[in-house]
Design an enzyme around this catalytic site. Structure first.
Site, PDB file in Angstrom:
ATOM      1  N   HIS A   6       0.846  -1.199   0.000  1.00 28.38           N
ATOM      2  CA  HIS A   6       0.000   0.000   0.000  1.00 28.38           C
ATOM      3  C   HIS A   6       0.886   1.255   0.000  1.00 28.38           C
ATOM      4  O   HIS A   6       0.857   2.072   0.932  1.00 28.38           O
ATOM      5  CB  HIS A   6      -0.907  -0.010   1.241  1.00 28.38           C
ATOM      6  CG  HIS A   6      -2.273   0.561   0.987  1.00 28.38           C
ATOM      7  ND1 HIS A   6      -3.237  -0.113   0.279  1.00 28.38           N
ATOM      8  CD2 HIS A   6      -2.837   1.755   1.337  1.00 28.38           C
ATOM      9  CE1 HIS A   6      -4.325   0.610   0.220  1.00 28.38           C
ATOM     10  NE2 HIS A   6      -4.116   1.749   0.847  1.00 28.38           N
ATOM     11  N   ARG A  46      -5.742   1.085  -8.332  1.00 33.79           N
ATOM     12  CA  ARG A  46      -5.604   1.370  -9.756  1.00 33.79           C
ATOM     13  C   ARG A  46      -4.167   1.152 -10.229  1.00 33.79           C
ATOM     14  O   ARG A  46      -3.927   0.614 -11.311  1.00 33.79           O
ATOM     15  CB  ARG A  46      -6.064   2.797 -10.047  1.00 33.79           C
ATOM     16  CG  ARG A  46      -7.579   2.966 -10.059  1.00 33.79           C
ATOM     17  CD  ARG A  46      -8.002   4.424  -9.987  1.00 33.79           C
ATOM     18  NE  ARG A  46      -7.765   4.980  -8.658  1.00 33.79           N
ATOM     19  CZ  ARG A  46      -7.877   6.272  -8.351  1.00 33.79           C
ATOM     20  NH1 ARG A  46      -8.213   7.132  -9.300  1.00 33.79           N
ATOM     21  NH2 ARG A  46      -7.670   6.681  -7.121  1.00 33.79           N
ATOM     22  N   ILE A  47      -3.195   1.559  -9.404  1.00 36.26           N
ATOM     23  CA  ILE A  47      -1.792   1.349  -9.755  1.00 36.26           C
ATOM     24  C   ILE A  47      -1.460  -0.139  -9.832  1.00 36.26           C
ATOM     25  O   ILE A  47      -0.783  -0.603 -10.762  1.00 36.26           O
ATOM     26  CB  ILE A  47      -0.863   2.053  -8.741  1.00 36.26           C
ATOM     27  CG1 ILE A  47      -0.864   3.567  -8.981  1.00 36.26           C
ATOM     28  CG2 ILE A  47       0.554   1.502  -8.809  1.00 36.26           C
ATOM     29  CD1 ILE A  47      -0.229   3.989 -10.292  1.00 36.26           C
ATOM     30  N   SER A  48      -1.945  -0.911  -8.871  1.00 38.17           N
ATOM     31  CA  SER A  48      -1.633  -2.346  -8.859  1.00 38.17           C
ATOM     32  C   SER A  48      -2.230  -3.037 -10.079  1.00 38.17           C
ATOM     33  O   SER A  48      -1.608  -3.942 -10.655  1.00 38.17           O
ATOM     34  CB  SER A  48      -2.145  -2.998  -7.569  1.00 38.17           C
ATOM     35  OG  SER A  48      -3.555  -2.916  -7.475  1.00 38.17           O
TER      36      SER A  48
END
Length: 468
Positions: A187, A195-197
């Site tokens: 995190h 969204r990044i992951s």
């Protein structure tokens, strides 16, 4: 606190499924390598991009509809929607464009381009520092997992990318699942972690020859449950979800490719009015067929629900898949390649005996045998003989197979169920007739439920040694 990667185990059944999707992806890539025209590439990219932006943002609470998202990405504004939601749609779209630029430039996946993606994604969002790791400890809502202290975030990211660079002997789908979960586990940002992951996961999949995936808003509960299971060292639900989503994306590509072929064929053979009339006829047939298949699946699921807590020592796991689309329906009856035809599955698990089988219900084309009268002459006299041949146009039927210990095979001969199909507007359930050494079809829809119950009884008896 260290990320518990070494505890993940992928069972043989899941390995077999992963190999299946790899074969599907290989076939799709072979078709793509034959060449896609620029217009078709734009259509596919636009549909996938709009769907990704809408669904990924919706999972995080964005209120835009799919149509409103499309309007925003066409550079229009909506006066009645929150500005933050509109900014999020535009910035995620920009981040996807940047991701494709990285892939086209053969960029390596690393911390730097993760920060660049976050910079693009969170630009314009109030009270958030884009492109930098969080500077405070956080708690994830509705989760028992506590992310690492903020001061350790950079160290955890370095370990994740070190593992990423050094680990090669692992299924790419498994590696994508670990990478996705590891980012959510760390995190690293105050906002935008989900969204990044998902962007980073697609970055990795695309660079390894897979299509991108879209985790839809309808998948949210399953998605969160899979991440929770991964927190508890069980990665298989997340791998299964990613595999299902890969099947969905390959279906999108196949539909566009097949539609282009179909359009060319019809332009060559028919005028526009004939082609339109043919499509409308197929659409009516499809809606009747889909309705009947949904009836069968609903009754099967209801039957399983009635006994799921009453079968001692055996767990019954029903799993649902979307029915094939209208374009896939056309592709099957017109002999085109269609990969993702699973409709639902039933896993039977006996934990005490360490035994598991999965019954897969899937659609397949079926050519009914027909009798043709052929004239011939014998001693100057005209005679007629009747010969059997395969029909020119197929039906679509629902069949079942069994997956056990990574191998797929036909149902045991003792099981009477054969298939489900249509004759006109009537659902037909095929069952074996052991006296005639063939099978018969039931034309009475109300008989589907007794046939389903008998099928479940026989599955339990044959594969689980269970007798009521």
């Amino acid at each position: 606190m260290e990320y518990p990667i070494t505890n993940y185990i992928v069972d043989e059944d899941l390995k077999s499924v992963i190999k299946d999707i790899q074969n599907v992806v290989n076939r799709l890539n072979a078709r793509r390598e034959n060449g896609l025209n620029l217009e078709l590439k734009k259509k596919i990219f636009k549909q996938i991009k709009i769907s990704h932006v809408y669904n990924s943002n919706a999972i995080e609470g964005n209120t835009l509809t799919l149509r409103e998202t499309e309007v925003i990405l066409d550079n229009l504004e909506l006066n009645d929607k929150p500005l933050k939601d509109q900014i999020e749609a535009k910035t995620l779209s920009n981040a996807i464009d940047f991701l494709y630029d990285l892939i086209n430039g053969n960029e390596k996946l690393n911390k730097r381009n993760m920060m660049e993606l976050h910079q693009i994604l969170l630009t314009g969002i109030p009270n958030i520092a884009p492109g930098v790791c969080r500077k405070k400890d956080v708690k994830i809502k509705n989760s028992d997992h506590s992310p690492p202290e903020w001061i350790l975030v950079e160290e955890h990211l370095e370990k994740m990318y070190q593992w990423y660079d050094q680990t090669t002997s692992i299924f790419p789908i498994v590696k994508a699942a670990i990478l996705h979960h590891w980012i959510t586990w760390i995190h690293p940002f105050e906002d935008g972690n989900g969204r990044i992951s998902r962007l980073i996961m697609n970055f990795y999949l695309l660079q390894n020859g897979y299509p991108e995936i879209i985790i839809r808003i309808e998948d949210r509960d399953r998605y969160y449950n899979a991440l929770t299971a991964a927190d508890k060292k069980d990665l298989s639900p997340l791998i299964e979800l990613i595999t299902d989503k890969l099947y969905e994306t390959t279906s999108i590509y196949e539909e566009f490719l097949n539609e282009e072929e179909r359009e060319k064929e019809w332009i060559g053979k028919f005028n526009q009015s004939v082609a339109t009339k043919k499509i409308e006829t197929h659409k009516y047939d499809y809606e009747v067929w889909r309705s009947s298949m949904d009836v069968f699946k609903t009754r099967f699921h209801q039957s399983i629900s009635l006994i799921s807590d009453k079968v001692d020592g055996i767990e019954l796991q029903f799993r649902d898949f979307p029915i094939i689309s209208f374009n896939q329906y056309l592709d099957i009856i017109e002999n085109r390649q269609v990969s993702n035809t699973w409709y639902f599955t039933l896993a039977l698990v006996n934990q005490k005996k360490y035994k598991k089988i999965t019954v897969i219900f899937y659609f397949e084309r079926f050519y009914p045998p027909i009798q043709v009268r052929k004239p011939f002459y014998e001693e100057g006299k005209k005679k007629v003989k009747v010969v059997k041949k395969k029909a020119r146009f197929p039906f679509i039927k629902l069949y079942a197979s069994v997956r056990e210990a990574g191998h797929t095979k036909k149902l045991d001969d003792k099981i009477e169920f054969v298939n489900v199909g249509m004759k006109g507007d009537k659902m037909m359930v095929g069952v074996k007739d052991f006296n005639r050494k063939g099978y018969v079809e039931s034309k009475e829809t109300h008989l589907a439920t007794p046939i389903i119950r008998k099928l479940i009884d026989q599955l339990l008896e044959v594969y689980m040694d269970f007798n009521q």
